[in-house]
Design a protein around this motif. Structure first.
Motif, short mmCIF file in Angstrom:
data_model
loop_
_atom_site.label_atom_id
_atom_site.label_comp_id
_atom_site.label_asym_id
_atom_site.label_seq_id
_atom_site.Cartn_x
_atom_site.Cartn_y
_atom_site.Cartn_z
N GLU A 1 2.85 3.78 -1.88
CA GLU A 1 1.62 3.54 -1.10
C GLU A 1 1.39 4.65 -0.10
N GLY B 1 7.87 1.43 0.53
CA GLY B 1 6.48 1.85 0.66
C GLY B 1 6.21 3.29 0.27
N PRO C 1 0.75 1.80 6.62
CA PRO C 1 0.68 3.04 5.83
C PRO C 1 -0.24 4.09 6.46
N ARG D 1 -1.56 7.71 -0.27
CA ARG D 1 -2.48 7.91 0.86
C ARG D 1 -2.33 9.31 1.46
#
Length: 162
Positions: free
Chosen positions: A10, A7, A146, A14
């Motif tokens: 992602e 991840g 996330p 963010r």
């Protein structure tokens, strides 16, 4: 930092958006030879990664010279790799997204169009040297959303720099 499928991209995107920072996708800096090796299921060696890591370090320095904050998504599997990314400044902080092999394998199987095959996950897990206390950073559980992971990082940064 972390193995493929954890991840990084992602969460990194963010986080960069939240901080108003420039986002650097480390995978985009791999030379074609590295991408071809990984696509063929061949793990990269330390030598394969040297130029890539140096290019990423140069990109970090370029951003800093321009007065930008930067968030980099990069595997940074070994301490020696992180030392290159960190450079002499010590101003680089790492967020290790850590989780169980099964969950990471599921995530890798579900994504389309990425050059890194699931068959290389075990080699990455073998190479992974967990983030050490003296390296500046934190280890987070990738099972969290996330958004929650970004909140943890932002809170940590506020505590560190206030």
């Amino acid at each position: 930092m972390g193995v493929s499928g954890c991840g990084k991209s992602e969460v990194g995107m963010r986080l960069a958006q939240t901080l108003g920072a420039r986002f650097i996708e480390g995978d985009r800096f791999h030379p074609m030879e590295n991408v071809a090796k990984m696509s063929a299921g061949v793990p990269l060696s330390d030598a394969d990664r040297q130029g890539w890591l140096q290019a990423l370090r140069a990109e970090i320095e370029h951003a800093w010279d321009a007065g930008e904050q930067v968030v980099l998504a990069c595997s940074a599997l070994k301490r020696a790799y992180r030392d290159i990314l960190r450079g002499d400044s010590g101003a680089v902080r790492f967020v290790h997204l850590h989780g169980e092999r099964g969950l990471i394998a599921q995530r890798m199987a579900a994504r389309a169009g990425h050059f890194m095959p699931q068959s290389l996950l075990d080699s990455q897990l073998r190479d992974l040297e967990p983030l050490q206390r003296d390296e500046g950073g934190m280890t987070l559980d990738l099972r969290q959303s996330p958004s929650m992971l970004v909140e943890h990082v932002v809170a940590s940064l506020k505590n560190e720099y206030l």
